[in-house]
Design an enzyme around this catalytic site. Structure first.
Site, PDB file in Angstrom:
ATOM      1  N   HIS A   1     -23.265 -25.901  -4.544  1.00 20.86           N
ATOM      2  CA  HIS A   1     -21.466 -26.074  -4.690  1.00 20.86           C
ATOM      3  C   HIS A   1     -20.971 -25.019  -5.375  1.00 20.86           C
ATOM      4  O   HIS A   1     -19.589 -24.811  -4.286  1.00 20.86           O
ATOM      5  CB  HIS A   1     -20.979 -26.605  -5.603  1.00 20.86           C
ATOM      6  N   ARG A   2     -21.590 -23.589  -5.499  1.00 21.88           N
ATOM      7  CA  ARG A   2     -20.918 -22.309  -5.254  1.00 21.88           C
ATOM      8  C   ARG A   2     -21.226 -21.603  -4.346  1.00 21.88           C
ATOM      9  O   ARG A   2     -20.236 -20.907  -4.120  1.00 21.88           O
ATOM     10  CB  ARG A   2     -21.342 -21.576  -6.679  1.00 21.88           C
TER      11      ARG A   2
ATOM     12  N   ASN B   1     -29.147 -33.604  -8.985  1.00 21.86           N
ATOM     13  CA  ASN B   1     -29.097 -32.427  -8.898  1.00 21.86           C
ATOM     14  C   ASN B   1     -28.387 -31.585 -10.559  1.00 21.86           C
ATOM     15  O   ASN B   1     -27.897 -30.767 -10.008  1.00 21.86           O
ATOM     16  CB  ASN B   1     -28.433 -31.760  -7.924  1.00 21.86           C
TER      17      ASN B   1
ATOM     18  N   LYS C   1     -19.812 -31.580  -7.159  1.00 20.81           N
ATOM     19  CA  LYS C   1     -20.948 -31.586  -8.322  1.00 20.81           C
ATOM     20  C   LYS C   1     -20.096 -31.192  -9.297  1.00 20.81           C
ATOM     21  O   LYS C   1     -20.018 -31.348 -10.482  1.00 20.81           O
ATOM     22  CB  LYS C   1     -21.815 -30.816  -7.638  1.00 20.81           C
TER      23      LYS C   1
ATOM     24  N   GLU D   1     -29.477 -24.199  -8.369  1.00 19.17           N
ATOM     25  CA  GLU D   1     -29.149 -24.976  -7.415  1.00 19.17           C
ATOM     26  C   GLU D   1     -29.885 -24.584  -6.390  1.00 19.17           C
ATOM     27  O   GLU D   1     -29.968 -25.370  -5.240  1.00 19.17           O
ATOM     28  CB  GLU D   1     -27.517 -25.798  -7.433  1.00 19.17           C
TER      29      GLU D   1
ATOM     30  N   ASP E   1     -22.027 -34.038 -11.256  1.00 17.98           N
ATOM     31  CA  ASP E   1     -22.676 -33.785 -12.724  1.00 17.98           C
ATOM     32  C   ASP E   1     -22.162 -33.919 -14.165  1.00 17.98           C
ATOM     33  O   ASP E   1     -23.120 -34.685 -15.149  1.00 17.98           O
ATOM     34  CB  ASP E   1     -22.430 -31.789 -13.109  1.00 17.98           C
TER      35      ASP E   1
ATOM     36  N   ASP F   1     -21.913 -17.795 -12.913  1.00 20.07           N
ATOM     37  CA  ASP F   1     -21.590 -18.680 -12.326  1.00 20.07           C
ATOM     38  C   ASP F   1     -20.253 -17.554 -11.546  1.00 20.07           C
ATOM     39  O   ASP F   1     -19.936 -18.915 -10.455  1.00 20.07           O
ATOM     40  CB  ASP F   1     -20.542 -20.290 -13.026  1.00 20.07           C
TER      41      ASP F   1
END
Length: 421
Positions: free
Chosen positions: A381-382, A91, A407, A338, A48, A310
């Site tokens: 990713h998370r 993204n 990411k 995302e 990112d 997050d």
């Protein structure tokens, strides 16, 4: 693909928190607009943040990488793109949104686009606000969504913007505002999502010399007379990424110590530690470490995570191991990340034996025996990182497309090599 080992317990681990993604994006942009040459120390080196750096280069800003630092030659608010410029931002929603207002400081129009998922993530509130400041925004595909073509000049004045979907719409305007022709007054009629990220934005802006007055999260006035000045800037550690380490202590029991974190940081995801403490963990701060320890059972809680988006999925993994129900509120905007992180998290937990109730703005997780299984994070990713942590507590969880963590946290799997063989 990464597979967690059999159930892990009684850990005693030390990790280093990676640099903050949010601070890195914003420092790059402030340095690019500043007068003079800035050095950004310890930036996050992830997909990112690389997209933001690359986009600034495409626009004509000189951004050099030298070891673990960026050298940015600022353009004093006059971005020298040579013709209509297309920014492919894949993204990275943060990159696309923050750079949308920046486009009004460019000499020529800018087209901002991204992946198929990015083209499903709304940008309408930001696009609708920019004309009041002198901009023109054209939707090139679907109204309200990228790709967009941005032209015009940042004139300044008052603007009202809806930040209930994303505070990044507000941050976008704020970061460009010192270079408007007049002061910019940003009026926010309803509480913004993830409001704490506005504190990060202002922290970076003021570190580079901008002057902002505010009334809570309802009104911001940015002076056009105080622009960014070049400086040496060090990016602080990231509480979002550190949450996975802290969650290991909560899920597995034992102790985890994390270095490179600022105790009094304005990062909203620092509140994740408050949630762990409320669930029965012991949280302590020292000069070198933030430490989380758990020896007894985890208790369920009701907790507002509206300023800690997050770490919501990470908290879900801890809550899934608790002995009583947990309700996590303030999360409706997670549908626009995302992936749809509300329903996606619930569905994946159910596939592992979990019991989850979903409402528009909350999740409730009930105690239930969990088992292993395969998790496809859908390129989020998370999702990948949070379910990997759960796998340490349940054993036998396989994460497919494991590289999607690049990411935001390319070193995630390497960090866990002492836990996951």
């Amino acid at each position: 693909m990464n597979k967690t080992p059999p159930k892990t317990s009684g850990v005693d681990l030390i990790f280093g928190a990676p640099p903050s993604k949010s601070y890195t994006h914003r420092a790059l942009i402030a340095a690019a607009l500043a007068s003079g040459k800035s050095t950004i120390f310890r930036p996050l080196d992830a997909e990112d943040t690389k997209l933001t750096a690359s986009a600034l280069r495409v626009l004509g800003v000189i951004v050099e990488e030298q070891g673990r630092r960026y050298i940015v030659s600022g353009c004093n608010g006059d971005i020298p793109n040579r013709d209509t410029t297309t920014l492919e931002l894949e993204n990275s929603g943060t990159s696309l949104r923050l750079l949308t207002s920046l486009a009004l400081l460019c000499r020529h129009p800018v087209i901002l686009t991204g992946s198929a998922r990015m083209q499903e993530r709304p940008i309408g509130p930001l696009a609708g606000a920019l004309p009041a400041l002198g901009g023109t925004v054209e939707f090139l595909k679907n109204p309200g969504f990228p790709p967009v073509r941005v032209s015009g000049k940042l004139l300044g004045g008052p603007v009202t913007i809806d930040g209930s979907m994303s505070s990044q719409f507000i941050s976008s305007i704020l970061m460009a505002a010192p270079y408007a022709k007049a002061d910019v007054e940003v009026i926010i009629p309803a509480p913004p999502a993830s409001a704490s990220y506005l504190d990060i934005t202002l922290d970076v802006m003021e570190s580079f010399g901008a002057k902002v007055t505010r009334e809570g999260y309802e009104r911001f006035v940015v002076s056009h007379a105080s622009r960014y000045s070049a400086r040496r800037y060090t990016v602080e550690g990231d509480y979002s990424s550190a949450s996975y380490f802290f969650a290991i202590a909560a899920v597995c029991g034992g102790r985890v110590r994390v270095k490179n974190l600022t105790e009094h940081s304005v990062q909203g995801d620092r509140r994740f530690l408050d949630a762990l403490a409320a669930m029965g963990c012991r949280v302590t701060y020292s000069k070198e470490f933030v430490t989380v320890e758990r020896s007894g059972d985890l208790s369920g809680i009701t907790f507002d995570m509206s300023s800690s988006p997050d770490t919501v999925q990470t908290l879900c993994m801890v809550a899934a191991m608790a002995k009583s129900p947990t309700t996590i509120t303030g999360i409706s905007h997670l549908k626009f990340k995302e992936s749809d992180r509300i329903n996606g998290t619930a569905d994946r937990l159910r596939a592992l034996g979990g019991r989850v109730d979903v409402n528009d703005d909350s999740l409730t997780l009930h105690p239930s025996p969990l088992h292993g299984g395969e998790i496809d994070p859908a390129n989020d990713h998370r999702t990948a990182m949070s379910f990997a942590v759960l796998g340490l507590g349940t054993g036998g969880i396989t994460i497919t497309n494991a590289a999607c963590v690049n990411k935001s946290f390319p070193g995630f799997w390497e960090s866990l090599k002492g836990v996951i063989p």
